[in-house]
Design a protein around this motif. Structure first.
Motif, PDB file in Angstrom:
ATOM      1  N   GLU A   5       0.716  -1.381  -0.279  1.00 35.11           N
ATOM      2  CA  GLU A   5      -0.059   0.474   0.273  1.00 35.11           C
ATOM      3  C   GLU A   5       0.897   1.587  -0.099  1.00 35.11           C
ATOM      4  N   LEU A   6       2.283   1.375  -0.796  1.00 34.46           N
ATOM      5  CA  LEU A   6       3.010   2.719  -0.174  1.00 34.46           C
ATOM      6  C   LEU A   6       2.917   3.053  -1.018  1.00 34.46           C
ATOM      7  N   ILE A   7       2.297   2.890  -2.848  1.00 35.41           N
ATOM      8  CA  ILE A   7       2.606   4.026  -3.665  1.00 35.41           C
ATOM      9  C   ILE A   7       0.784   3.960  -3.924  1.00 35.41           C
ATOM     10  N   GLU A   8       0.309   4.938  -4.326  1.00 36.03           N
ATOM     11  CA  GLU A   8      -0.816   4.691  -4.492  1.00 36.03           C
ATOM     12  C   GLU A   8      -1.566   4.670  -5.183  1.00 36.03           C
ATOM     13  N   PRO A   9      -2.585   3.823  -6.232  1.00 35.44           N
ATOM     14  CA  PRO A   9      -3.064   4.109  -7.476  1.00 35.44           C
ATOM     15  C   PRO A   9      -3.818   5.020  -7.938  1.00 35.44           C
ATOM     16  N   ASP A  10      -2.990   5.723  -9.368  1.00 34.64           N
ATOM     17  CA  ASP A  10      -3.811   6.238 -10.328  1.00 34.64           C
ATOM     18  C   ASP A  10      -2.726   7.696  -9.769  1.00 34.64           C
ATOM     19  N   THR A  11      -1.687   7.797  -9.534  1.00 25.67           N
ATOM     20  CA  THR A  11      -0.745   8.786  -8.787  1.00 25.67           C
ATOM     21  C   THR A  11       0.465   9.352  -9.548  1.00 25.67           C
ATOM     22  N   LEU A  12       0.448   8.819 -10.706  1.00 28.51           N
ATOM     23  CA  LEU A  12       1.868   8.962 -11.774  1.00 28.51           C
ATOM     24  C   LEU A  12       1.566   9.677 -12.378  1.00 28.51           C
ATOM     25  N   VAL A  14       3.467  13.596 -14.297  1.00 25.71           N
ATOM     26  CA  VAL A  14       4.224  14.360 -15.365  1.00 25.71           C
ATOM     27  C   VAL A  14       3.449  16.102 -15.167  1.00 25.71           C
ATOM     28  N   ASN A  15       4.845  16.692 -14.477  1.00 26.14           N
ATOM     29  CA  ASN A  15       4.989  17.882 -14.502  1.00 26.14           C
ATOM     30  C   ASN A  15       5.569  18.976 -15.054  1.00 26.14           C
ATOM     31  N   GLY A  16       5.612  18.766 -16.485  1.00 22.31           N
ATOM     32  CA  GLY A  16       7.004  19.966 -17.265  1.00 22.31           C
ATOM     33  C   GLY A  16       8.046  18.747 -16.770  1.00 22.31           C
ATOM     34  N   ASP A  17       9.239  18.720 -16.720  1.00 26.66           N
ATOM     35  CA  ASP A  17      10.184  17.588 -16.420  1.00 26.66           C
ATOM     36  C   ASP A  17      10.299  17.473 -14.452  1.00 26.66           C
ATOM     37  N   ARG A  18       9.250  17.201 -14.378  1.00 26.81           N
ATOM     38  CA  ARG A  18       9.273  16.780 -13.119  1.00 26.81           C
ATOM     39  C   ARG A  18       7.840  15.385 -13.007  1.00 26.81           C
ATOM     40  N   ILE A  19       8.804  14.514 -11.975  1.00 26.75           N
ATOM     41  CA  ILE A  19       7.420  13.096 -12.273  1.00 26.75           C
ATOM     42  C   ILE A  19       7.168  12.886 -10.936  1.00 26.75           C
ATOM     43  N   SER A  20       6.486  12.650 -10.379  1.00 22.67           N
ATOM     44  CA  SER A  20       5.225  12.338  -9.284  1.00 22.67           C
ATOM     45  C   SER A  20       4.656  11.311  -8.756  1.00 22.67           C
ATOM     46  N   VAL A  21       5.024  10.316  -7.604  1.00 22.63           N
ATOM     47  CA  VAL A  21       4.259   9.612  -7.215  1.00 22.63           C
ATOM     48  C   VAL A  21       3.189  10.098  -5.426  1.00 22.63           C
ATOM     49  N   SER A  22       2.114   9.735  -5.274  1.00 21.68           N
ATOM     50  CA  SER A  22       1.767   9.809  -3.469  1.00 21.68           C
ATOM     51  C   SER A  22       2.064   8.230  -3.047  1.00 21.68           C
ATOM     52  N   VAL A  23       2.576   8.832  -1.981  1.00 22.98           N
ATOM     53  CA  VAL A  23       2.720   7.858  -1.630  1.00 22.98           C
ATOM     54  C   VAL A  23       1.950   7.311   0.013  1.00 22.98           C
ATOM     55  N   ARG A  24       1.748   6.257   0.767  1.00 24.61           N
ATOM     56  CA  ARG A  24       1.185   6.172   2.688  1.00 24.61           C
ATOM     57  C   ARG A  24       2.060   5.756   3.330  1.00 24.61           C
ATOM     58  N   MET A  25       2.099   6.002   3.947  1.00 22.03           N
ATOM     59  CA  MET A  25       3.391   5.444   5.387  1.00 22.03           C
ATOM     60  C   MET A  25       2.586   4.035   5.678  1.00 22.03           C
ATOM     61  N   PRO A  26       4.017   3.298   5.396  1.00 22.45           N
ATOM     62  CA  PRO A  26       4.126   2.350   5.652  1.00 22.45           C
ATOM     63  C   PRO A  26       4.359   1.810   7.474  1.00 22.45           C
ATOM     64  N   TRP A  27       4.157   2.424   8.213  1.00 21.37           N
ATOM     65  CA  TRP A  27       3.860   2.118   9.464  1.00 21.37           C
ATOM     66  C   TRP A  27       2.767   2.046  10.172  1.00 21.37           C
ATOM     67  N   TYR A  28       2.101   1.492  11.277  1.00 23.76           N
ATOM     68  CA  TYR A  28       1.151   1.819  11.698  1.00 23.76           C
ATOM     69  C   TYR A  28       0.934   2.831  13.060  1.00 23.76           C
ATOM     70  N   ARG A  29       1.641   4.344  12.665  1.00 20.40           N
ATOM     71  CA  ARG A  29       1.250   4.718  13.410  1.00 20.40           C
ATOM     72  C   ARG A  29       2.328   6.431  13.036  1.00 20.40           C
ATOM     73  N   GLY A  30       1.662   7.228  12.918  1.00 24.58           N
ATOM     74  CA  GLY A  30       2.663   9.066  12.185  1.00 24.58           C
ATOM     75  C   GLY A  30       3.782   8.841  13.149  1.00 24.58           C
ATOM     76  N   LEU A  31       5.156   9.138  12.449  1.00 23.04           N
ATOM     77  CA  LEU A  31       6.302   9.353  13.081  1.00 23.04           C
ATOM     78  C   LEU A  31       6.590  11.179  12.407  1.00 23.04           C
ATOM     79  N   PRO A  32       7.530  11.649  12.682  1.00 27.66           N
ATOM     80  CA  PRO A  32       8.061  12.457  12.400  1.00 27.66           C
ATOM     81  C   PRO A  32       9.022  13.124  10.938  1.00 27.66           C
ATOM     82  N   LEU A  33       9.013  14.247  10.823  1.00 21.18           N
ATOM     83  CA  LEU A  33       9.247  13.772   9.313  1.00 21.18           C
ATOM     84  C   LEU A  33      10.989  13.859   8.857  1.00 21.18           C
ATOM     85  N   SER A  34      11.487  13.461   9.949  1.00 24.81           N
ATOM     86  CA  SER A  34      13.267  13.838  10.556  1.00 24.81           C
ATOM     87  C   SER A  34      12.819  11.624  10.993  1.00 24.81           C
TER      88      SER A  34
END
Length: 135
Positions: A5-12, A14-34
């Motif tokens: 469930e890390l990569i979300e479906p239908d989220t690939l 392209v915007n100009g020369d940039r590419i992106s995808v949405s991801v979900r947390m692969p852990w059961y609770r929130g974590l600091p961005l660090s």
């Protein structure tokens, strides 16, 4: 833990020369961005340059280097994050509308230790997604 469930479906996107995808947390609770210890991102086995990767959560965008200092912000389990980077050379990508996307996410779990060091999990997900262009 939740690799499929890390990569979300239908989220690939392209915007100009940039590419992106949405991801979900692969852990059961929130974590600091660090806790984000590294990201590898590829499309059709063409690697997105690590130095170009950004991580966006709650509308704020950070480079991977900036994440290491963000103890004050968290990534919550119900929130998607956007992994974005420099689009590899189109000649390196497969033809057609669908592409194999792979994301490897290294996450430190700050409250768990293993052999006197903070535990790190490495979760990889690979999916075939349709690439959509943002005009």
């Amino acid at each position: 833990m939740l690799t499929e469930e890390l990569i979300e479906p239908d989220t690939l996107l392209v915007n100009g020369d940039r590419i992106s995808v949405s991801v979900r947390m692969p852990w059961y609770r929130g974590l600091p961005l660090s806790s984000v210890g590294g990201i590898e991102f590829s499309i059709d086995k063409a690697i997105v340059p690590t130095k170009s990767i950004t991580f966006t959560v709650e509308g704020e965008t950070y480079t991977l280097a900036e994440l290491a200092e963000r103890y004050d912000k968290s990534w919550y389990v119900l929130d998607s994050a956007i992994v974005e980077g420099q689009l590899p050379d189109l000649a390196d990508l497969g033809e057609g509308p669908t592409h194999e996307v792979s994301v490897l996410l290294n996450l430190y779990i700050p409250y768990l230790t293993v052999a006197d060091d903070v535990m790190m999990i490495r979760e990889r997900d690979t999916k075939t997604l349709e690439m959509k262009e943002i005009a």
